[in-house]
Motif scaffolding. Structure first.
Motif, PDB file in Angstrom:
ATOM      1  N   ASN A  57       0.859  -1.188   0.000  1.00 53.23           N
ATOM      2  CA  ASN A  57       0.000   0.000   0.000  1.00 53.23           C
ATOM      3  C   ASN A  57       0.889   1.230   0.000  1.00 53.23           C
ATOM      4  O   ASN A  57       1.832   1.311   0.780  1.00 53.23           O
ATOM      5  N   TRP A  58       0.583   2.205  -0.883  1.00 51.95           N
ATOM      6  CA  TRP A  58       1.439   3.383  -0.928  1.00 51.95           C
ATOM      7  C   TRP A  58       0.762   4.669  -0.475  1.00 51.95           C
ATOM      8  O   TRP A  58       1.435   5.603  -0.084  1.00 51.95           O
ATOM      9  N   LYS A  78       7.260   4.991   4.201  1.00 52.60           N
ATOM     10  CA  LYS A  78       7.991   5.233   5.447  1.00 52.60           C
ATOM     11  C   LYS A  78       9.089   6.267   5.293  1.00 52.60           C
ATOM     12  O   LYS A  78       9.459   6.942   6.241  1.00 52.60           O
ATOM     13  N   GLU A  79       9.624   6.389   4.078  1.00 56.97           N
ATOM     14  CA  GLU A  79      10.728   7.320   3.853  1.00 56.97           C
ATOM     15  C   GLU A  79      10.256   8.772   3.751  1.00 56.97           C
ATOM     16  O   GLU A  79      11.033   9.700   3.950  1.00 56.97           O
ATOM     17  N   GLY A  80       8.998   8.987   3.395  1.00 58.38           N
ATOM     18  CA  GLY A  80       8.484  10.338   3.186  1.00 58.38           C
ATOM     19  C   GLY A  80       8.017  10.997   4.464  1.00 58.38           C
ATOM     20  O   GLY A  80       7.810  10.358   5.484  1.00 58.38           O
ATOM     21  N   PRO A  82       5.170  14.171   5.549  1.00 57.66           N
ATOM     22  CA  PRO A  82       4.680  13.272   6.594  1.00 57.66           C
ATOM     23  C   PRO A  82       4.252  11.932   6.013  1.00 57.66           C
ATOM     24  O   PRO A  82       4.062  11.814   4.803  1.00 57.66           O
ATOM     25  N   HIS A  83       4.119  10.956   6.867  1.00 51.81           N
ATOM     26  CA  HIS A  83       3.589   9.663   6.433  1.00 51.81           C
ATOM     27  C   HIS A  83       2.755   9.062   7.557  1.00 51.81           C
ATOM     28  O   HIS A  83       2.904   9.420   8.719  1.00 51.81           O
ATOM     29  N   TRP A  84       1.857   8.188   7.173  1.00 51.05           N
ATOM     30  CA  TRP A  84       0.936   7.544   8.093  1.00 51.05           C
ATOM     31  C   TRP A  84       1.140   6.045   8.068  1.00 51.05           C
ATOM     32  O   TRP A  84       1.676   5.495   7.114  1.00 51.05           O
ATOM     33  N   LYS A  85       0.689   5.395   9.118  1.00 48.50           N
ATOM     34  CA  LYS A  85       0.652   3.933   9.180  1.00 48.50           C
ATOM     35  C   LYS A  85      -0.810   3.526   9.095  1.00 48.50           C
ATOM     36  O   LYS A  85      -1.688   4.215   9.630  1.00 48.50           O
ATOM     37  N   ILE A  86      -1.064   2.415   8.443  1.00 46.95           N
ATOM     38  CA  ILE A  86      -2.424   1.917   8.307  1.00 46.95           C
ATOM     39  C   ILE A  86      -2.557   0.603   9.060  1.00 46.95           C
ATOM     40  O   ILE A  86      -1.634  -0.214   9.053  1.00 46.95           O
ATOM     41  N   MET A  87      -3.677   0.435   9.736  1.00 49.62           N
ATOM     42  CA  MET A  87      -3.962  -0.808  10.439  1.00 49.62           C
ATOM     43  C   MET A  87      -5.285  -1.344   9.897  1.00 49.62           C
ATOM     44  O   MET A  87      -6.283  -0.624   9.867  1.00 49.62           O
TER      45      MET A  87
END
Length: 122
Positions: A57-58, A78-80, A82-87
Motif C-alpha cells: 500500500n502506498w 515510510k521514507e516520506g 509526513p507519512h501515516w501507518k495503516i492498520m
C-alpha cells in the motif's frame, strides 16, 4: 436527507468559520474502505481509498470529512514526511496513525479509527 444535512453543515462552516471544534455529521458515519490501484476521477463521500498493489500500500485518499470538499492524500511511504501507518481490522475497516492535521485550508484535525472520524477539539 443526508445530502441536505451535509450542505447545511457546509453553509454553517462558511458562515461561522472553518475551524469549528467538531463536525457532528461525520463523527457517527461509518466509512466504506475500498482497496484500489489509483484514485477514481469522482470520489465518493464517506469512503476511504487505500491505494496499492498486491501486499504493498502506498497511499490513502479521501474527501475531507469537514465538508470543504478537498481531497486528502496521506502517504504510507515510510521514507516520506509526513507519512501515516495503516492498520487493517477484521471487520474490513482501517485506522490511520497519526492523526490527520490540515495546517492550511479548512484546518481540520481528526483521527481515523476503525472506519470512523474522531474529531480533535481545538
Amino acid at each position: 436527507m443526508f445530502e441536505f444535512l451535509f450542505r447545511l453543515w457546509q453553509r454553517l462552516k462558511n458562515l461561522f468559520g472553518a475551524n469549528l471544534a467538531f463536525a457532528p455529521l461525520s463523527e457517527s458515519l461509518h466509512y466504506k474502505t475500498l482497496r484500489i490501484e489509483e484514485l477514481p476521477d469522482k470520489m465518493e463521500a464517506n469512503t476511504i481509498y487505500v491505494l496499492g498493489e498486491g501486499n504493498y500500500n502506498w497511499s490513502v485518499g479521501m474527501i475531507c470529512p469537514c465538508g470543504c470538499g478537498n481531497i486528502l492524500h496521506m502517504s504510507l511511504h515510510k521514507e516520506g514526511r509526513p507519512h501515516w501507518k495503516i492498520m487493517w481490522h477484521n471487520d474490513g475497516t482501517v485506522s490511520l496513525s497519526p492523526s490527520v492535521n490540515r495546517l492550511v485550508g479548512c484546518k481540520s484535525h481528526f483521527f481515523f479509527e476503525r472506519g470512523r472520524v474522531r474529531w480533535c477539539k481545538q
